[in-house]
Motif scaffolding. Structure first.
Motif, PDB file in Angstrom:
ATOM      1  N   SER A  94     -10.263   5.430  -6.058  1.00 15.85           N
ATOM      2  CA  SER A  94      -8.845   5.765  -6.108  1.00 15.85           C
ATOM      3  C   SER A  94      -8.475   6.422  -4.784  1.00 15.85           C
ATOM      4  CB  SER A  94      -8.571   6.706  -7.287  1.00 15.85           C
ATOM      5  OG  SER A  94      -7.173   6.862  -7.453  1.00 15.85           O
ATOM      6  N   HIS A  97      -5.044  11.764  -3.064  1.00 19.91           N
ATOM      7  CA  HIS A  97      -3.890  12.563  -3.482  1.00 19.91           C
ATOM      8  C   HIS A  97      -2.652  11.662  -3.580  1.00 19.91           C
ATOM      9  CE1 HIS A  97      -2.270  12.498   0.647  1.00 19.91           C
ATOM     10  NE2 HIS A  97      -3.528  12.655   1.031  1.00 19.91           N
ATOM     11  N   PRO A  98      -1.594  12.120  -4.262  1.00 20.56           N
ATOM     12  CA  PRO A  98      -0.365  11.307  -4.338  1.00 20.56           C
ATOM     13  C   PRO A  98       0.235  11.089  -2.949  1.00 20.56           C
ATOM     14  CG  PRO A  98      -0.306  13.066  -5.965  1.00 20.56           C
ATOM     15  CD  PRO A  98      -1.503  13.323  -5.089  1.00 20.56           C
ATOM     16  N   SER A  99       0.877   9.948  -2.780  1.00 22.62           N
ATOM     17  CA  SER A  99       1.426   9.603  -1.470  1.00 22.62           C
ATOM     18  C   SER A  99       2.689   8.775  -1.630  1.00 22.62           C
ATOM     19  CB  SER A  99       0.378   8.822  -0.672  1.00 22.62           C
ATOM     20  OG  SER A  99       0.883   8.457   0.589  1.00 22.62           O
ATOM     21  N   GLN A 100       3.548   8.868  -0.627  1.00 27.91           N
ATOM     22  CA  GLN A 100       4.757   8.045  -0.599  1.00 27.91           C
ATOM     23  C   GLN A 100       4.877   7.409   0.769  1.00 27.91           C
ATOM     24  OE1 GLN A 100       8.099  10.482  -1.666  1.00 27.91           O
ATOM     25  NE2 GLN A 100       7.638  10.365  -3.843  1.00 27.91           N
ATOM     26  N   MET A 109       5.781   4.701  -4.153  1.00 25.59           N
ATOM     27  CA  MET A 109       5.170   5.945  -4.609  1.00 25.59           C
ATOM     28  C   MET A 109       3.801   5.601  -5.190  1.00 25.59           C
ATOM     29  SD  MET A 109       6.223   8.229  -7.860  1.00 25.59           S
ATOM     30  CE  MET A 109       5.616   6.914  -8.876  1.00 25.59           C
ATOM     31  N   ARG A 111       0.058   7.256  -6.944  1.00 23.86           N
ATOM     32  CA  ARG A 111      -0.636   8.402  -7.526  1.00 23.86           C
ATOM     33  C   ARG A 111      -2.051   7.992  -7.885  1.00 23.86           C
ATOM     34  NH1 ARG A 111       3.008  10.882 -12.131  1.00 23.86           N
ATOM     35  NH2 ARG A 111       2.642  12.907 -11.196  1.00 23.86           N
ATOM     36  N   ILE A 137      -5.266   3.138  -9.667  1.00 22.25           N
ATOM     37  CA  ILE A 137      -4.092   3.720  -9.019  1.00 22.25           C
ATOM     38  C   ILE A 137      -2.837   3.379  -9.821  1.00 22.25           C
ATOM     39  CG2 ILE A 137      -3.643   1.739  -7.526  1.00 22.25           C
ATOM     40  CD1 ILE A 137      -2.983   3.832  -5.298  1.00 22.25           C
TER      41      ILE A 137
END
Length: 180
Positions: A94, A97-100, A109, A111, A137
């Motif tokens: 995975s 961390h979350p990313s945009q 987006m 996660r 993901i």
């Protein structure tokens, strides 16, 4: 007689030089026929959007334009390999961390997800994530539905990812102190 022809054909196949298998995979996301109006009329050409990746943390999006489809795809592959991005993967395949990410009118987006979730994404974003080697993901396309812009936004989001060790090194502290 038929036996001799069969032997000849099998010899021909074996004597042909085999292409070495590449570690890179390529998937065509879209092929569009585009026209340009010139003095003599309309000139047809093709635009191919290609995603190239090795499923081990490297992925790129390329665009190729040519008067025939095969050449456009080849140019797209070359362009994709020029624009490769390194993706840091966790042990659970995975993202850390979350990313945009954004590209023109498209936004994506992303996660991280727990093992066994799979790739929950649509369209060209799914293709980018699969060829990057991400297995778990959650991703959502926001804004435009244009496959090229969504693929570029996904690559942009993946390019912004950092591992805990990279962050600790930038701050000049041990990794253990990040959690406190």
């Amino acid at each position: 007689m038929a036996e001799q022809q069969q032997q000849r054909s099998s010899r021909k196949k074996s004597s042909r030089p085999r292409e070495k298998e590449s570690e890179w995979q390529e998937r065509v996301v879209q092929i569009r026929r585009v026209t340009k109006v010139v003095k003599g009329g309309k000139k047809l050409s093709f635009r191919a959007i290609v995603v190239v990746g090795n499923e081990r943390g490297q992925v790129g999006v390329g665009v190729g334009k040519a008067s025939d489809v095969i050449s456009a795809v080849k140019k797209g592959v070359v362009d994709g390999k020029k624009h490769l991005v390194e993706v840091p993967l966790t042990k659970s395949n995975s993202i850390p961390h979350p990313s945009q990410g954004a590209a023109t009118g498209a936004a994506v987006m992303m996660r991280p997800a727990s093992p066994g979730t799979g790739v929950i994404a649509g369209g060209s974003v799914r293709t980018v994530l699969e060829l990057a080697g991400v297995r778990n993901i959650l991703a959502k396309q926001l804004g435009s539905g244009n496959p090229l812009n969504n693929a570029r936004a996904a690559v942009n989001a993946l390019a912004g990812l950092r591992t805990f060790s990279e962050v600790a090194q930038e701050r000049g502290i041990p990794v253990e102190n990040l959690y406190s």
